[in-house]
Design a protein around this motif. Structure first.
Motif, PDB file in Angstrom:
ATOM      1  N   ASN A   1       0.805  -1.222   0.000  1.00 11.94           N
ATOM      2  CA  ASN A   1       0.000   0.000   0.000  1.00 11.94           C
ATOM      3  C   ASN A   1       0.838   1.272   0.000  1.00 11.94           C
ATOM      4  O   ASN A   1       0.309   2.370  -0.186  1.00 11.94           O
ATOM      5  CB  ASN A   1      -0.939   0.001   1.203  1.00 11.94           C
ATOM      6  N   GLU A   2       2.144   1.146   0.218  1.00 15.72           N
ATOM      7  CA  GLU A   2       3.014   2.318   0.235  1.00 15.72           C
ATOM      8  C   GLU A   2       3.081   2.979  -1.144  1.00 15.72           C
ATOM      9  O   GLU A   2       2.824   2.350  -2.167  1.00 15.72           O
ATOM     10  CB  GLU A   2       4.427   1.932   0.684  1.00 15.72           C
ATOM     11  N   LEU A   3       3.467   4.271  -1.146  1.00 17.39           N
ATOM     12  CA  LEU A   3       3.625   5.030  -2.384  1.00 17.39           C
ATOM     13  C   LEU A   3       4.889   4.578  -3.112  1.00 17.39           C
ATOM     14  O   LEU A   3       6.000   4.884  -2.696  1.00 17.39           O
ATOM     15  CB  LEU A   3       3.741   6.522  -2.067  1.00 17.39           C
ATOM     16  N   VAL A   4       4.717   3.849  -4.183  1.00 22.51           N
ATOM     17  CA  VAL A   4       5.826   3.419  -5.030  1.00 22.51           C
ATOM     18  C   VAL A   4       5.747   4.216  -6.330  1.00 22.51           C
ATOM     19  O   VAL A   4       4.659   4.467  -6.855  1.00 22.51           O
ATOM     20  CB  VAL A   4       5.754   1.908  -5.307  1.00 22.51           C
ATOM     21  N   SER A   5       6.892   4.624  -6.845  1.00 29.66           N
ATOM     22  CA  SER A   5       6.938   5.413  -8.077  1.00 29.66           C
ATOM     23  C   SER A   5       7.650   4.622  -9.172  1.00 29.66           C
ATOM     24  O   SER A   5       8.444   3.720  -8.888  1.00 29.66           O
ATOM     25  CB  SER A   5       7.691   6.722  -7.811  1.00 29.66           C
ATOM     26  N   ASN A   6       7.399   4.979 -10.431  1.00 29.06           N
ATOM     27  CA  ASN A   6       8.091   4.251 -11.502  1.00 29.06           C
ATOM     28  C   ASN A   6       9.584   4.579 -11.586  1.00 29.06           C
ATOM     29  O   ASN A   6      10.322   3.895 -12.301  1.00 29.06           O
ATOM     30  CB  ASN A   6       7.401   4.422 -12.857  1.00 29.06           C
ATOM     31  N   ILE A   7      10.081   5.572 -10.843  1.00 27.48           N
ATOM     32  CA  ILE A   7      11.539   5.712 -10.733  1.00 27.48           C
ATOM     33  C   ILE A   7      12.124   4.575  -9.907  1.00 27.48           C
ATOM     34  O   ILE A   7      13.333   4.332  -9.942  1.00 27.48           O
ATOM     35  CB  ILE A   7      11.975   7.061 -10.115  1.00 27.48           C
ATOM     36  N   ASP A   8      11.265   3.859  -9.153  1.00 30.96           N
ATOM     37  CA  ASP A   8      11.717   2.751  -8.311  1.00 30.96           C
ATOM     38  C   ASP A   8      11.807   1.426  -9.057  1.00 30.96           C
ATOM     39  O   ASP A   8      12.375   0.456  -8.535  1.00 30.96           O
ATOM     40  CB  ASP A   8      10.759   2.565  -7.114  1.00 30.96           C
ATOM     41  N   TRP A   9      11.247   1.365 -10.256  1.00 31.16           N
ATOM     42  CA  TRP A   9      11.204   0.087 -10.959  1.00 31.16           C
ATOM     43  C   TRP A   9      12.603  -0.429 -11.287  1.00 31.16           C
ATOM     44  O   TRP A   9      12.931  -1.591 -10.991  1.00 31.16           O
ATOM     45  CB  TRP A   9      10.382   0.213 -12.242  1.00 31.16           C
ATOM     46  N   ALA A  10      13.442   0.401 -11.902  1.00 31.19           N
ATOM     47  CA  ALA A  10      14.788  -0.045 -12.295  1.00 31.19           C
ATOM     48  C   ALA A  10      15.626  -0.463 -11.087  1.00 31.19           C
ATOM     49  O   ALA A  10      16.249  -1.543 -11.112  1.00 31.19           O
ATOM     50  CB  ALA A  10      15.492   1.041 -13.101  1.00 31.19           C
ATOM     51  N   PRO A  11      15.702   0.337 -10.016  1.00 30.64           N
ATOM     52  CA  PRO A  11      16.477  -0.105  -8.851  1.00 30.64           C
ATOM     53  C   PRO A  11      15.986  -1.428  -8.275  1.00 30.64           C
ATOM     54  O   PRO A  11      16.792  -2.247  -7.836  1.00 30.64           O
ATOM     55  CB  PRO A  11      16.289   1.038  -7.843  1.00 30.64           C
ATOM     56  N   THR A  12      14.683  -1.649  -8.310  1.00 24.35           N
ATOM     57  CA  THR A  12      14.131  -2.902  -7.781  1.00 24.35           C
ATOM     58  C   THR A  12      14.538  -4.091  -8.644  1.00 24.35           C
ATOM     59  O   THR A  12      14.907  -5.157  -8.128  1.00 24.35           O
ATOM     60  CB  THR A  12      12.603  -2.813  -7.678  1.00 24.35           C
ATOM     61  N   LEU A  13      14.483  -3.916  -9.962  1.00 20.53           N
ATOM     62  CA  LEU A  13      14.898  -4.993 -10.870  1.00 20.53           C
ATOM     63  C   LEU A  13      16.371  -5.338 -10.660  1.00 20.53           C
ATOM     64  O   LEU A  13      16.757  -6.517 -10.667  1.00 20.53           O
ATOM     65  CB  LEU A  13      14.642  -4.583 -12.314  1.00 20.53           C
ATOM     66  N   LEU A  14      17.197  -4.329 -10.477  1.00 17.15           N
ATOM     67  CA  LEU A  14      18.622  -4.583 -10.228  1.00 17.15           C
ATOM     68  C   LEU A  14      18.809  -5.277  -8.885  1.00 17.15           C
ATOM     69  O   LEU A  14      19.613  -6.217  -8.774  1.00 17.15           O
ATOM     70  CB  LEU A  14      19.390  -3.261 -10.266  1.00 17.15           C
ATOM     71  N   ASN A  15      18.086  -4.854  -7.877  1.00 12.96           N
ATOM     72  CA  ASN A  15      18.185  -5.467  -6.551  1.00 12.96           C
ATOM     73  C   ASN A  15      17.756  -6.924  -6.582  1.00 12.96           C
ATOM     74  O   ASN A  15      18.382  -7.788  -5.955  1.00 12.96           O
ATOM     75  CB  ASN A  15      17.308  -4.675  -5.570  1.00 12.96           C
TER      76      ASN A  15
END
Length: 518
Positions: free
Chosen positions: A386-400
């Motif tokens: 439910n937290e505010l996630v942004s599409n700037i977070d997508w790439a870092p998450t994929l790398l992680n």
């Protein structure tokens, strides 16, 4: 005797070295195998309101729902700039539009800047993007590219490959993208983990369904959204836009009422076998029905709304069906066990809310985009984020997820801890900036802030004004509270947070405007 003893010790030492080397090699192979594959299924303009996993009653999307139920669903996944190309540029770079340089559609992406697939390649991944990309250029970091030029076509589409060759493929675009993706998966280097973007044209305007889906919703009457007849009182930008179903949606091109089957470039791509059922349905049934009813006023507007949803959701039928085909392939090959599967859209979309179609605004239906993710053994089935996630977070998450180093220049953060159910400090505000004006839909440029409860937005350009919405009391964002008595302290606090976000994300242009005209 001593010599023989020396040789036997040497042989033993060499044997131990060999065993150790083999063991290390085996461990390296296991480590490489354990790194997950990633398939990122990326659609265009597919609204969360049209996905049953998000509670939609409009349509059923069993395969998208399956990803959500077997993994996680993000309920407040927002974008930084609600428009197609800039959203893809943000995915690739992990940066806002003002830093990656891709603020507007139909521009050329700067291929000299870093993109996250390059980091995956350094980590031993093979990378590919198949289908819609819409960046006007072919970015680095991808071993294989076979993408639609521009918006692409629904029927018998052209594709541009890594060699810059243009090839036309027969069939319906959603099916073609899936086939090309499965071909690549079958022929890939099995010794390496992979990252694949499956980029779909669906559900982009003009909403041409696949032949099996023609008329799929003809027996359904969709309820009007509560804000369908919005009068836009107190909201200048909402009033001045050009994206209404009433005035902007075209009968001929969008809704296929007496479409030009001979001169139109869209229908010239059809084979005779494809054109006949299309003509029979839209000309002999829908157009005749329209002529017979002689519609005017609100009855006409509501007829257009019904036709819009019927076509849009029929296009979405094929999208979900093809996602199911891809999931079945992963199951049959055993790849499902170690493959992260993501489904997301490039931004939200209006399904008649405020009387609109399209996107662009910071308002909820445009700002929020669907995002579901499955990773067996890592993400618990049924996880709700439910937290505010942004599409700037997508790439870092994929790398992680892949154990790849996240470059310091990326502006987003990995939300993998949230997917694992961990309690970690997380953003309380999401920053937004939209630029494209005046064409095609006359939405004033604006920047703003979305918090758990409030949306604060500043429109600029030909007109300069603020808006404030309390989402807990007014989820449809009909009541602009800016300047209302009792909201002075909240407004001041939100403006301070907005300025902090501009500084954090280095939006100097917006900051200068804010400081010159507070």
């Amino acid at each position: 005797m001593a010599t023989n003893r020396f040789y036997s010790l040497s042989q033993l030492f060499l044997a131990l070295l060999t065993i150790s080397a083999c063991s290390s090699k085996k461990q390296a192979e296991i480590a490489q195998t354990d790194r997950p594959n990633i398939i990122f299924i990326f659609s265009d303009d597919h609204a969360y309101q049209a996905i049953s996993a998000y509670g939609s009653k409009l349509a059923k999307t069993p395969n998208i729902d399956r990803i959500a139920s077997e993994g996680a669903i993000l309920h407040t996944n927002v974008v930084t700039n609600s428009i197609c190309g800039p959203s893809r540029a943000t995915l690739l770079t992990g940066k806002y539009s003002h830093l990656n340089g891709y603020k507007l559609n139909e521009k050329v992406f700067d291929v000299n800047q870093p993109v996250f697939p390059e980091e995956l390649k350094k980590n031993g991944y093979q990378t590919a993007w198949i289908g819609k990309m819409h960046l006007g250029a072919l970015p680095n970091g991808l071993d294989y590219l076979n993408v639609l030029p521009g918006q692409g076509h629904y029927y018998n589409p052209d594709f541009v490959n890594s060699k810059r060759d243009t090839v036309q493929y027969p069939g319906y675009v959603t099916n073609v993208v899936t086939k090309l993706s499965l071909d690549w998966l079958t022929k890939r280097d099995n010794s390496k983990p992979f990252f694949l973007v499956v980029g779909h044209k669906a559900t982009h305007r003009e909403w041409l369904p696949d032949l099996p889906d023609l008329g799929a919703y003809d027996k359904v009457t969709f309820p009007l959204p509560p804000s369908f007849y919005d009068d836009y009182k107190g909201r200048i930008a909402a009033h001045d836009q050009d994206m209404t179903i009433d005035k902007t949606m075209r009968l001929k091109e969008d809704l296929k009422v007496h479409a030009d089957y001979e001169k139109s470039g869209i229908y010239n791509r059809f084979t005779p076998e494809e054109k006949k059922p299309f003509y029979d349905y839209y000309e002999n049934k829908i157009s005749k029905e329209f002529d017979a009813k002689k519609l005017t006023g609100k009855v006409l507007i509501e007829w257009k709304y019904q036709r819009y949803l019927k076509d849009y959701l029929s296009v979405a039928n094929s999208l979900d069906r093809n996602i199911g085909e891809l999931l079945d392939y992963l199951d049959k090959t055993g790849l499902a066990k170690n493959t992260v599967v993501i489904y997301a859209s490039d931004q939200g979309f209006y399904m008649g809310e405020h009387g609109w179609f399209d996107k662009r605004f910071i308002y909820e239906e445009s700002l929020k985009t669907p995002f579901v993710i499955r990773y067996p053994g890592v993400i618990k089935a049924g996880t709700q984020v439910n937290e505010l996630v942004s599409n700037i977070d997508w790439a870092p998450t994929l790398l992680n997820l892949t154990g790849t180093t996240i470059p310091s220049g990326m502006q987003g953060e990995s939300f993998l801890p949230l997917l694992k159910g961990e309690k970690v400090p997380w953003r309380k505000e999401a920053y937004y900036h939209y630029y494209e004006f005046p064409k095609p839909h006359h939405v004033y440029p604006h920047f703003g802030l979305r918090t758990e409860q409030y949306t604060l937005v500043r429109f600029y350009g030909p007109k300069d004004f603020w808006e404030l919405y309390d989402l807990k009391k007014d989820l449809n964002e009909l009541n602009n509270l800016y300047g209302t008595k009792g909201y002075e302290a909240i407004t001041t606090d939100l403006k301070g947070k907005l300025k902090d976000q501009m500084r954090k994300y280095k939006d100097d242009e917006a900051l200068k405007l804010l400081e010159s005209k507070p």
